[in-house]
Design an enzyme around this catalytic site. Structure first.
Site, mmCIF file in Angstrom:
data_model
loop_
_atom_site.group_PDB
_atom_site.id
_atom_site.type_symbol
_atom_site.label_atom_id
_atom_site.label_comp_id
_atom_site.label_asym_id
_atom_site.label_seq_id
_atom_site.Cartn_x
_atom_site.Cartn_y
_atom_site.Cartn_z
ATOM 1 N N ALA A 66 0.856 -1.180 0.000
ATOM 2 C CA ALA A 66 0.000 0.000 0.000
ATOM 3 C C ALA A 66 0.897 1.237 0.000
ATOM 4 C CB ALA A 66 -0.890 -0.012 1.240
ATOM 5 N N GLU A 132 5.106 -5.123 6.967
ATOM 6 C CA GLU A 132 4.371 -4.089 7.713
ATOM 7 C C GLU A 132 4.937 -3.868 9.124
ATOM 8 O OE1 GLU A 132 3.020 -6.462 5.864
ATOM 9 O OE2 GLU A 132 1.324 -5.674 4.708
HETATM 10 N N1 DAK Z 1 4.604 3.236 -0.741
HETATM 11 C C1 DAK Z 1 4.992 4.400 -1.318
HETATM 12 N N2 DAK Z 1 6.124 4.537 -2.038
HETATM 13 C C2 DAK Z 1 6.899 3.446 -2.186
HETATM 14 C C3 DAK Z 1 6.562 2.210 -1.615
HETATM 15 C C4 DAK Z 1 5.346 2.117 -0.864
HETATM 16 N N3 DAK Z 1 4.904 0.980 -0.309
HETATM 17 N N4 DAK Z 1 7.539 1.316 -1.928
HETATM 18 C C5 DAK Z 1 8.421 1.989 -2.668
HETATM 19 N N5 DAK Z 1 8.055 3.270 -2.830
HETATM 20 C C6 DAK Z 1 8.755 4.320 -3.553
HETATM 21 C C7 DAK Z 1 9.924 4.851 -2.779
HETATM 22 O O1 DAK Z 1 9.521 5.832 -1.866
HETATM 23 C C8 DAK Z 1 10.783 5.414 -3.890
HETATM 24 O O2 DAK Z 1 10.267 6.643 -4.297
HETATM 25 P P1 DAK Z 1 11.252 7.926 -4.564
HETATM 26 O O3 DAK Z 1 12.019 8.132 -3.307
HETATM 27 O O4 DAK Z 1 12.106 7.468 -5.717
HETATM 28 O O5 DAK Z 1 10.302 9.029 -4.896
HETATM 29 C C9 DAK Z 1 10.555 4.427 -5.022
HETATM 30 O O6 DAK Z 1 9.322 3.776 -4.736
HETATM 31 C C10 DAK Z 1 11.625 3.356 -5.113
HETATM 32 O O7 DAK Z 1 11.815 2.811 -3.827
HETATM 33 P P2 DAK Z 1 13.274 2.632 -3.184
HETATM 34 O O8 DAK Z 1 14.151 3.780 -3.521
HETATM 35 O O9 DAK Z 1 13.064 2.318 -1.744
HETATM 36 O O10 DAK Z 1 13.779 1.340 -3.983
HETATM 37 P P3 DAK Z 1 14.718 0.143 -3.487
HETATM 38 O O11 DAK Z 1 14.955 -0.682 -4.697
HETATM 39 O O12 DAK Z 1 15.885 0.671 -2.702
HETATM 40 O O13 DAK Z 1 13.822 -0.684 -2.441
HETATM 41 C C11 DAK Z 1 11.756 -1.778 -1.710
HETATM 42 C C12 DAK Z 1 12.660 -1.314 -2.909
HETATM 43 C C13 DAK Z 1 10.486 -2.318 -2.268
HETATM 44 C C14 DAK Z 1 12.494 -2.870 -0.913
HETATM 45 C C15 DAK Z 1 11.548 -0.543 -0.764
HETATM 46 O O14 DAK Z 1 11.037 0.550 -1.565
HETATM 47 C C16 DAK Z 1 10.560 -0.809 0.318
HETATM 48 O O15 DAK Z 1 10.928 -1.379 1.353
HETATM 49 N N6 DAK Z 1 9.319 -0.354 0.150
HETATM 50 C C17 DAK Z 1 8.292 -0.452 1.158
HETATM 51 C C18 DAK Z 1 7.802 -1.860 1.295
HETATM 52 C C19 DAK Z 1 6.747 -1.960 2.371
HETATM 53 O O16 DAK Z 1 6.993 -1.614 3.555
HETATM 54 N N7 DAK Z 1 5.537 -2.419 1.993
HETATM 55 C C20 DAK Z 1 4.440 -2.512 2.924
HETATM 56 C C21 DAK Z 1 3.656 -1.220 2.901
HETATM 57 S S1 DAK Z 1 2.328 -1.250 4.100
HETATM 58 C C22 DAK Z 1 -5.163 -1.653 4.526
HETATM 59 C C23 DAK Z 1 -4.797 -2.949 4.377
HETATM 60 C C24 DAK Z 1 -3.516 -3.271 3.934
HETATM 61 C C25 DAK Z 1 -2.627 -2.268 3.738
HETATM 62 C C26 DAK Z 1 -3.011 -0.981 3.881
HETATM 63 C C27 DAK Z 1 -4.280 -0.679 4.249
HETATM 64 N N8 DAK Z 1 -6.465 -1.303 5.021
HETATM 65 C C28 DAK Z 1 -7.046 -2.127 6.056
HETATM 66 C C29 DAK Z 1 -7.085 -0.053 4.653
HETATM 67 C C30 DAK Z 1 -1.258 -2.611 3.346
HETATM 68 C C31 DAK Z 1 -0.215 -1.992 3.918
HETATM 69 C C32 DAK Z 1 1.093 -2.100 3.286
HETATM 70 O O17 DAK Z 1 1.287 -2.696 2.279
#
Ligand code: DAK
Length: 258
Positions: A66, A132
């Site tokens: 997300a 998360e």
């Molecule tokens: N959200 C927003 N931007 C993201 C992102 C994300 N999840 N993942 C990556 N990006 C963006 C980065 O900010 C970066 O943007 P700029 O700085 O270039 O503007 C760009 O994508 C590239 O990312 P990185 O520079 O970090 O690239 P790397 O290759 O170094 O790393 C990575 C890639 C995927 C390992 C890293 O970006 C990362 O750790 N990303 C976050 C992964 C994460 O934590 N995912 C879980 C998110 S929480 C809900 C139910 C479910 C959910 C929500 C609501 N409800 C009940 C309503 C779900 C929640 C989630 O998924």
């Protein structure tokens, strides 16, 4: 079909393809993308010329979860108001089979989206995880429930408690994905699988999908009763007549979806 900005859609014979397309944000699932995706899925579901659906991202990233920038700073009430989860849940109303073609990062809500599909075809470079915990939250769209049912408690606990990320091969062994292919062929293989399914008897496909998903919801006794009823119901369909007649006449059936 050009009204979308965060996804790309295409029809390939009887398969509808939806490609997540926010490359700069690693296909992070924001409200707009989710709304577009669920809208596209609903329109595919209503289109009789479509038999199956593929959801994919890019070779580098299926979806990194997300959109964190959309969630940061929100209160619980504001998260509820954002209402992404009810948009997300619309995928459960789609009656046509959905194949996820997954490559690269498949994290958080991205993995939850893939798990909401009916089958997952992965590239060798796919990585699945529920990170998360690193954000001080928990998976909120199936990452504790569907994941545990798919891979079992031991691996699910490692993944959600300690951000253990698993490779495509590990995901295959654990039962999370159906098939794994090299990067240059996973997408074609996913399309091929969806293509094979797309020309099968539509009413029976929808009933199969519904009944398999029901196995996660009901006791065996109730599930078996519903399965039997769905089986009998299909005997009122033209496709059942056609399927059985075609077998007896040694010809290919022509399905009508009626
Ligand atoms: N959200 C927003 N931007 C993201 C992102 C994300 N999840 N993942 C990556 N990006 C963006 C980065 O900010 C970066 O943007 P700029 O700085 O270039 O503007 C760009 O994508 C590239 O990312 P990185 O520079 O970090 O690239 P790397 O290759 O170094 O790393 C990575 C890639 C995927 C390992 C890293 O970006 C990362 O750790 N990303 C976050 C992964 C994460 O934590 N995912 C879980 C998110 S929480 C809900 C139910 C479910 C959910 C929500 C609501 N409800 C009940 C309503 C779900 C929640 C989630 O998924």
């Amino acid at each position: 079909m050009s009204e979308y900005t965060s996804i790309l859609v295409e029809k390939i014979e009887q398969v509808a393809l939806s490609r997540l397309n926010r490359p700069k944000a690693y296909n992070a699932l924001n409200k707009e993308l989710l709304a577009e995706l669920m809208g596209a899925l609903a329109s595919f579901d209503a289109d009789d010329s479509i038999g199956a659906i593929v959801i994919t991202g890019s070779d580098k990233v299926f979806a990194a979860g997300a959109d964190i920038s959309e969630m940061a700073g929100k209160s619980a009430v504001e998260m509820c108001d954002l209402d992404n989860i009810s948009i997300f849940d619309k995928i459960m109303t789609i009656s046509k089979p959905i194949v996820a073609a997954v490559s690269g990062f498949c994290l958080g809500g991205g993995s939850e989206l893939a798990m909401s599909c009916d089958m997952i075809v992965a590239s060798e470079s796919a990585v699945f995880g529920q990170p998360e915990i690193n954000l001080g939250v928990i998976p909120g769209a199936g990452g504790t429930q569907r994941l545990t049912r798919a891979v079992g408690k031991a691996l699910a606990m490692e993944m959600v408690l300690n951000d253990r990320r698993i490779t495509a091969q590990e995901a295959l062994q654990a039962g999370l994905v159906n098939r794994v292919y090299p990067l240059d062929s996973y997408f074609d293989e996913a399309l091929k699988l969806a293509g094979e399914i797309s020309v099968r008897a539509p009413l029976a496909l929808a009933a199969c999908k519904k009944m398999v998903n029901l196995a996660y919801e009901k006791s065996l006794k109730k599930g078996l009763a519903e399965e039997r009823q769905a089986f009998y119901d299909l005997f009122d369909s033209e496709d059942q007549d056609e399927g059985m007649q075609a077998f007896l006449e040694k010809r290919k059936p022509e399905w009508k979806g009626k």
